[in-house]
Design an enzyme around this catalytic site. Structure first.
Site, PDB file in Angstrom:
ATOM      1  N   ASP A  14      -1.941 -72.136  39.755  1.00  0.00           N
ATOM      2  CA  ASP A  14      -2.994 -71.531  38.930  1.00  0.00           C
ATOM      3  C   ASP A  14      -4.384 -71.966  39.392  1.00  0.00           C
ATOM      4  O   ASP A  14      -5.260 -71.129  39.648  1.00  0.00           O
ATOM      5  CB  ASP A  14      -2.812 -71.910  37.456  1.00  0.00           C
ATOM      6  N   ARG A  94      -6.797 -85.134  26.938  1.00  0.00           N
ATOM      7  CA  ARG A  94      -7.797 -84.085  27.130  1.00  0.00           C
ATOM      8  C   ARG A  94      -9.237 -84.529  26.894  1.00  0.00           C
ATOM      9  O   ARG A  94     -10.130 -84.136  27.651  1.00  0.00           O
ATOM     10  CB  ARG A  94      -7.470 -82.855  26.272  1.00  0.00           C
ATOM     11  N   ASP A 123      -4.725 -76.403  24.882  1.00  0.00           N
ATOM     12  CA  ASP A 123      -5.612 -77.103  25.809  1.00  0.00           C
ATOM     13  C   ASP A 123      -6.968 -76.437  25.967  1.00  0.00           C
ATOM     14  O   ASP A 123      -7.979 -77.114  26.166  1.00  0.00           O
ATOM     15  CB  ASP A 123      -4.943 -77.244  27.181  1.00  0.00           C
ATOM     16  N   SER A 177       7.457 -75.416  32.546  1.00  0.00           N
ATOM     17  CA  SER A 177       6.021 -75.717  32.540  1.00  0.00           C
ATOM     18  C   SER A 177       5.881 -77.152  32.052  1.00  0.00           C
ATOM     19  O   SER A 177       6.317 -77.486  30.938  1.00  0.00           O
ATOM     20  CB  SER A 177       5.284 -74.760  31.597  1.00  0.00           C
TER      21      SER A 177
END
Length: 407
Positions: A14, A94, A123, A177
């Site tokens: 990605d 994060r 996210d 994932s």
């Protein structure tokens, strides 16, 4: 000079495809920034890959110790667990990533930050709330929500890369994932997309084994804490990050910390995932065992509420807020006397108590035993129960009176 954009870069398909996409659609100079939170071998070969993909520069920023000390430990001390199960592995990382992205953006004089989070997940919220709180003037680019992004499969992304001269060994095979850092690894996709399916643990697990495949013999572990912070494992003093590494090894070997959860995402949908948090599960359990001895009842009640609230705050990406700071200040004050030693056994996915001691323990054997001691007279309980139960008795009397009058 072209304007610069900072790309949160993992080296995966990605974010590799995003590099030529940003150059093509925005004419930006793309500076990649990979934040090392303990994802291990995933960082290998990133610099060459970023340059081959058209980035002008790559930063690899190591924040492992900061992640452990400034983000993980406040959540451990608070007992912050989202929806009773999720130990916030992705969520806690994060804000630290967002903070570092902003620092690099300032250093490079960038006008925007780009991330590869999808429009369905949490996210995107966590990254963007962090950036808004720390750098409200910077633009945020989210390709997956952009009308110019028309790649909807791995095959399409691979073809796009090849068309732009990037022929890297990405596979079109479907796999889970995953998100990995020092604290945990998450798994989504494949059979997990249907909650009716049992996880294929033989195929799925990365950090350890299932309890069925764990050793048949229990293993004793001893930990020490000072003011709510772990200081040693089995007598060896270590910094927090090394303690987590050691506990990951121990927990993984014994099938500790495997959680299968259907959670409520911030965006409104339910999602199913499996989390491996072997060391984190041990650390939080050991910390809880010590707090049982040290904290009084009223403080524990309020702290439990604050822990639940902090879990929600962290999950929703609201780390850089006055409320998080206030809750953390309260939690820090409760840790003043959370000092001592915790011993336990690891066996087949379980953490079994084997003895806890603290110089600040509020446990009093004279009070707790069945024999009468100097500090407690059994007769005193009668008056206490009379007053403690008075509201119930008064209400029952009133209900009896009303029932009698209505006959």
């Amino acid at each position: 000079m072209k304007e610069k954009v900072i790309l949160a870069y993992s080296g995966g398909l990605d974010t590799t495809a995003i590099i030529p996409w940003l150059k093509e659609n925005y004419d930006y100079d793309v500076v990649c920034c990979c934040i090392n939170c303990g994802q291990g071998e995933e960082l290998d070969g990133l610099e060459e890959r970023a340059k081959l993909s058209g980035a002008s520069k790559l930063y690899i920023e190591d924040i492992i110790d900061e992640f452990c000390e400034d983000y993980i430990m406040p959540c451990v001390q608070a007992g912050a667990v989202y929806e009773h199960k999720y130990l916030l592995g992705t969520s806690m990382a994060r804000p630290g990533i967002a903070k570092k992205l902003v620092e690099v953006a300032r250093k490079e004089g960038a006008v925007a930050i780009c991330h590869g989070a999808t429009g369905k997940g949490n996210d995107q919220i966590r990254f963007e709330l962090g950036i808004k709180a720390l750098a409200p003037d910077l633009k945020v680019i989210a390709p997956w929500r952009n009308d110019k992004w028309n790649m909807d499969s791995r095959e399409a992304e691979i073809e796009y890369c090849r068309a732009h001269g990037i022929d890297l060994p990405f596979s079109t095979d479907s796999s889970y994932s995953r998100d990995r850092n020092l604290w945990h690894i998450s798994h989504e996709g494949l059979e997990l997309e249907d909650p009716a399916n049992e996880p294929n643990y033989d195929h799925l697990l990365v950090l350890g084994v299932s309890p069925e495949k764990a050793p048949d013999k229990a293993e004793y572990v001893t930990m020490t804490f000072e003011k709510g912070v772990p200081t040693s494992v089995n007598g060896e003093k270590m910094k927090v990050s090394d303690i987590i590494r050691k506990l990951n090894e121990l927990g993984g070997r014994h099938g500790i910390g495997i959680v299968d959860i259907v959670e409520n995402r911030v965006v409104g949908m339910k999602s199913r995932g499996v989390y491996e948090t072997p060391g984190g599960t041990i650390l939080m359990e050991a910390h809880d065992q010590l707090e049982e001895l040290v904290l009084d009842r009223a403080t524990m009640e309020v702290k439990k509420d604050m822990g639940n609230k902090l879990a929600q705050i962290v999950y929703e990406g609201k780390w850089f807020t006055p409320l998080r700071e206030a809750i953390q200040a309260f939690v820090t004050s409760t840790q003043e006397y959370v000092t001592g030693e915790v011993k336990f056994k690891l066996y087949k996915g379980s953490i079994i108590k084997a003895g806890t001691t603290s110089p600040y323990s509020l446990y009093n054997e004279s009070l707790a035993s069945f024999t009468t001691g100097d500090l407690y007279d059994h007769h005193d309980a009668e008056g206490f129960i009379t007053l403690f139960g008075l509201p119930l008795k008064v209400r029952a009397m009133k209900m009896q009176e009303l029932e009698k009058n209505n006959k």
